[in-house]
Scaffold this active site. Structure first.
Site, short mmCIF file in Angstrom:
data_model
loop_
_atom_site.label_atom_id
_atom_site.label_comp_id
_atom_site.label_asym_id
_atom_site.label_seq_id
_atom_site.Cartn_x
_atom_site.Cartn_y
_atom_site.Cartn_z
N SER A 151 79.34 42.61 75.72
CA SER A 151 80.12 43.85 75.77
C SER A 151 80.53 44.29 74.36
CB SER A 151 81.31 43.66 76.72
OG SER A 151 81.93 44.89 77.02
N ASP A 241 76.05 49.11 85.74
CA ASP A 241 76.97 49.12 84.61
C ASP A 241 76.88 50.51 83.98
OD1 ASP A 241 78.46 48.64 82.30
OD2 ASP A 241 77.30 46.88 81.68
N HIS A 271 79.23 45.14 85.18
CA HIS A 271 79.79 44.72 83.90
C HIS A 271 80.76 43.57 84.13
CE1 HIS A 271 80.39 45.66 79.64
NE2 HIS A 271 81.62 45.19 79.83
#
Length: 297
Positions: A151, A241, A271
């Site tokens: 991320s 995501d 995610h």
């Protein structure tokens, strides 16, 4: 279609506060950080041969060194730049060390809103300089050096590889957070409570010190002029995501610039799946793929 495990995780995660909620402020940031650290402390912790905190050029880092380590992996944790630290990601750092057979240096970079861009990438630079100059004395095998981030950490890992061409033999980017302009169609198509478009926007607003920073390639690495200098790169993508569009675009650009890139999309995933093997079977699959990729370079 969302995997049933993803649906269950969304139901669990949506019970807490969201940074996109009106009035979400500094006290909420502190509380989310405290709660995340407490939750992480209840995770099972795999034993690793050596675990210790180090001062890496003025940056707090944590080392996880498995017996017989044959390389070093710089791990840059996720959390939207704002959340996460070595404690919240300790269990994952241990899994990375044990699965890859590499020493893991987890960098506790400074976070906004207290420390906006470029504090985080500058801290990564400082840790890399320490690793180059003092890593061997600290018992780390530095001849084989890779970088991995999830991320926001995937953003920082990509920026580190772009800033330091030739420093790494491989990069693993797990659903990297790349585009503050949110240009990909997936921001509309995959908007869900694992990471919403509104939450992503809030993270960028905290990270950037000025509006101009949002156009800086060290903050928004899709703006990089070239990706030709990257090492072999694995991009792991979650199908559902909001970041899937920009992640696939990154892989396309790496290939277009002549780089070596492997892209894997994990079906049904959202995610955040990568760090939670207790919730997602695919988390261990992704770790195994990353370990296999790193062994092959």
């Amino acid at each position: 279609m969302l995997h049933p495990q993803a649906e269950q995780a969304i139901a669990l995660w949506s019970a807490g506060p969201s940074c996109a909620d009106p009035g979400f402020g500094p006290a909420d940031v502190a509380e989310v950080r405290r709660a995340a650290l407490a939750e992480a402390g209840r995770e099972p912790m795999e034993p690793v041969d050596r675990v210790e905190d180090v001062d890496a050029g003025g940056v707090r880092c944590r080392l996880h060194v498995p017996a017989g380590a044959d390389g070093t992996l710089v791990f840059l944790h996720g959390g939207g730049f704002v959340f996460g630290e070595v404690g919240t990601h300790d269990a994952q750092s241990r899994r990375l060390a044990n699965r890859t057979g590499r020493a893991v240096l987890t960098v506790d970079y400074r976070r906004p809103p207290e420390h906006p861009f470029p504090a985080a990438p500058d801290d990564v630079d400082a840790a890399l300089a320490w690793l180059r100059d003092a890593g061997a004395a600290a018992g780390l095998p530095t001849a084989r050096l890779a970088v991995l981030g999830d991320s926001a950490g995937g953003n920082l890992a990509l920026v580190a590889a772009l800033r330091h061409p030739g420093a790494f033999d491989a990069a693993v980017l797990v659903y990297p957070f790349l585009d503050p302009e949110q240009q990909a169609a997936s921001y509309d198509e995959q908007d869900n409570e694992a990471l919403s478009a509104a939450e992503a926007r809030w993270y960028w607003q905290q990270y950037a010190a000025t509006p101009d920073d949002l156009r800086h390639p060290d903050l928004a690495p899709l703006r990089a002029s070239s990706f030709a200098g990257l090492p072999p790169t694995l991009v792991q993508v979650a199908e559902h995501d909001v970041l899937v569009g920009e992640d696939l675009e990154l892989a396309r650009r790496i290939a277009a610039d002549g780089g070596t890139v492997r892209t894997t999309t994990y079906p049904g995933m959202i995610h955040g799946f990568w760090r939670h093997p207790q919730l997602f079977d695919a988390a261990e699959q992704a770790l195994a793929e990353a370990a296999d990729f790193l062994r092959g370079v």
